[in-house]
Design a protein around this motif. Structure first.
Motif, mmCIF file in Angstrom:
data_model
loop_
_atom_site.group_PDB
_atom_site.id
_atom_site.type_symbol
_atom_site.label_atom_id
_atom_site.label_comp_id
_atom_site.label_asym_id
_atom_site.label_seq_id
_atom_site.Cartn_x
_atom_site.Cartn_y
_atom_site.Cartn_z
ATOM 1 N N LEU A 44 50.528 71.213 76.692
ATOM 2 C CA LEU A 44 50.131 69.798 76.707
ATOM 3 C C LEU A 44 49.110 69.550 77.822
ATOM 4 O O LEU A 44 48.079 68.910 77.623
ATOM 5 N N ALA A 45 49.389 70.110 78.990
ATOM 6 C CA ALA A 45 48.482 69.914 80.132
ATOM 7 C C ALA A 45 47.109 70.525 79.830
ATOM 8 O O ALA A 45 46.065 69.943 80.122
ATOM 9 N N ALA A 46 47.119 71.678 79.195
ATOM 10 C CA ALA A 46 45.840 72.351 78.881
ATOM 11 C C ALA A 46 45.032 71.519 77.894
ATOM 12 O O ALA A 46 43.819 71.353 78.046
ATOM 13 N N LEU A 47 45.688 70.939 76.904
ATOM 14 C CA LEU A 47 44.957 70.121 75.929
ATOM 15 C C LEU A 47 44.373 68.887 76.601
ATOM 16 O O LEU A 47 43.224 68.509 76.385
ATOM 17 N N CYS A 48 45.183 68.258 77.470
ATOM 18 C CA CYS A 48 44.676 67.062 78.171
ATOM 19 C C CYS A 48 43.486 67.432 79.059
ATOM 20 O O CYS A 48 42.474 66.720 79.084
ATOM 21 N N ALA A 49 43.590 68.569 79.737
ATOM 22 C CA ALA A 49 42.505 68.990 80.646
ATOM 23 C C ALA A 49 41.235 69.277 79.849
ATOM 24 O O ALA A 49 40.143 68.834 80.205
ATOM 25 N N SER A 50 41.398 69.972 78.734
ATOM 26 C CA SER A 50 40.209 70.324 77.926
ATOM 27 C C SER A 50 39.574 69.062 77.354
ATOM 28 O O SER A 50 38.363 68.930 77.276
ATOM 29 N N SER A 51 40.396 68.082 77.041
ATOM 30 C CA SER A 51 39.863 66.834 76.496
ATOM 31 C C SER A 51 39.101 66.067 77.566
ATOM 32 O O SER A 51 38.024 65.545 77.339
ATOM 33 N N ARG A 52 39.640 66.064 78.782
ATOM 34 C CA ARG A 52 38.950 65.381 79.892
ATOM 35 C C ARG A 52 37.596 66.041 80.129
ATOM 36 O O ARG A 52 36.577 65.389 80.274
ATOM 37 N N GLN A 53 37.604 67.377 80.100
ATOM 38 C CA GLN A 53 36.337 68.108 80.322
ATOM 39 C C GLN A 53 35.344 67.742 79.214
ATOM 40 O O GLN A 53 34.181 67.464 79.462
#
Ligand SMILES: CSC[C@H]1O[C@H](OP(=O)(O)O)[C@H](O)[C@@H]1O
Length: 377
Positions: free
Chosen positions: A364-373
């Motif tokens: 979940l954290a990785a998806l949120c981070a990639s989306s922010r990027q």
């Protein structure tokens, strides 16, 4: 149960497929207003509720005239824009809207985002009118973002289902209401079922009635009929027998808050469906925008579950809002609006940025981070 048992199918709604506006900003001569489709009056009436200030919008939120996590975020933002445009105290309005209902994280997020836009404009030297304009622009941006998120979730979700359920049509069970009535677009989980319908891949949409406020019977059935989908309504406590009969290929639900560990708060009755799905090895899929993911809330136990008034359980509101007692006078009722499903019972979380499966804090954290990027690039 016969695969295609002659379940009663409501005639297609005579109304056009296009849903009426669920929430809109309007500027009549007497001043700006937020106009809501009053969801308490559906399906018998498509009545509008005109809000001229934040307190009116707070009452609409608390009474579920407007509801559903993504739409609550949009309503919160427009409520702050309304206060700014009408010269009311913006901070006071933002505080009242943000706390109108505790579980859907989108509500506070939307109100605070608009409040920040107002403060930033004022800090940059804008006069009150210009700052109000900037606040409205932020609310409109959030509205548009949610519409785009809905379309992306529908695409990701339909692709996931086609992978999980090769061949034949999907028999999908859904709980509560997650269509255009909760969204800037066509919804969350319902939008995935609608995409399957449009692709000719929806064999049956099983619609949980969703006691005690009947979001399924009143709202999802109304949306499915308008879209001429093959849907069948069921009492919440009939879902188990559908699983036992092998009539459910996947469960699709929305979310009101997703904690950092992937635990999902959603309409009460979601958790028992997850247990049934797990027992019967049926995919249990949550569909929600990233605006519903709250990485600051560690786990499901930390999510505040809204407790609503007992009369919603002890009485039934008939047409015109007339309350008809079900239980003896003085009966006390337990009425949590939501429950929490642990990540281990969730097959996948579908967002506009992609799918998390298996559901883990890291994923979940990785998806949120990639989306922010992606949004910053
Ligand atoms: C995807 S948001 C829809 C979500 O909101 C509903 O709650 P309520 O009707 O009380 O606003 C329910 O939890 C749905 O899943």
């Amino acid at each position: 149960m016969a695969e295609e048992s002659p379940v009663p199918q409501a005639p297609p709604s005579p109304r056009s497929e296009q849903s009426p506006s669920v929430l809109r900003w309007s500027e009549p001569p007497e001043g700006p207003v937020v106009v809501l489709l009053d969801q308490r009056r559906l399906p018998e009436e498509e009545a509008e509720l005109v809000c001229t200030d934040a307190p009116a919008l707070v009452e609409a939120i608390r009474s579920l005239a407007v509801r559903g996590a993504p739409l609550l975020g949009i309503a919160g933002a427009y409520g702050v824009a309304l206060a700014a445009a009408r010269g009311f105290d913006v901070d006071e309005a933002a505080d009242a809207l943000a706390s109108a209902r505790p579980t859907a994280v989108n509500l506070a997020r939307g109100a605070r985002r608009a409040q920040r836009a107002f403060r930033a404009a004022r800090a940059a030297g804008a006069d009150r009118a210009a700052a109000a304009g900037a606040t409205l622009a932020e609310a409109r941006a959030l509205h548009a973002e949610d519409a785009a998120a809905s379309a992306a979730m529908a695409a990701h979700g339909a692709k996931l289902l086609d992978g999980l359920l090769p061949g034949g049509g999907h028999r999908l069970l859904t709980h509560c209401n997650t269509g255009a009535l909760v969204s800037g677009g066509e919804g969350t989980a319902f939008a995935v079922a609608l995409a399957a319908h449009r692709a000719g891949r929806l064999r049956r949409l099983w619609v949980d009635e969703t006691r005690p406020l009947w979001q399924g019977a009143r709202l999802t059935a109304w949306e499915a009929a308008r879209r001429q989908m093959a849907y069948t309504l069921l009492a919440d406590n009939a879902a188990g027998s559908l699983f036992a009969a092998g009539e459910v290929d996947a469960v699709l639900i929305g979310a009101d808050r997703i904690a950092a560990d992937g635990a999902v708060a959603n309409k009460v009755g979601s958790y028992p469906l997850a247990v049934l799905a797990h027992h019967h090895r049926v995919p249990f899929v949550v569909v929600a925008p990233l605006s519903t993911v709250d990485l600051a809330t560690e786990n499901g136990a930390a999510i505040e579950v809204e407790q609503r008034a007992g009369h919603e359980v002890t009485e039934v509101r008939g047409r015109g809002g007339l309350a008809v007692p079900l239980a003896p006078l003085g009966t006390r009722a337990y009425n949590p609006a939501f429950d929490v499903t642990p990540p281990g019972l969730i097959s996948a979380i579908v967002t506009e940025a992609g799918v998390v499966t298996p559901v883990t804090a890291e994923g979940l954290a990785a998806l949120c981070a990639s989306s922010r990027q992606a949004t910053m690039s």
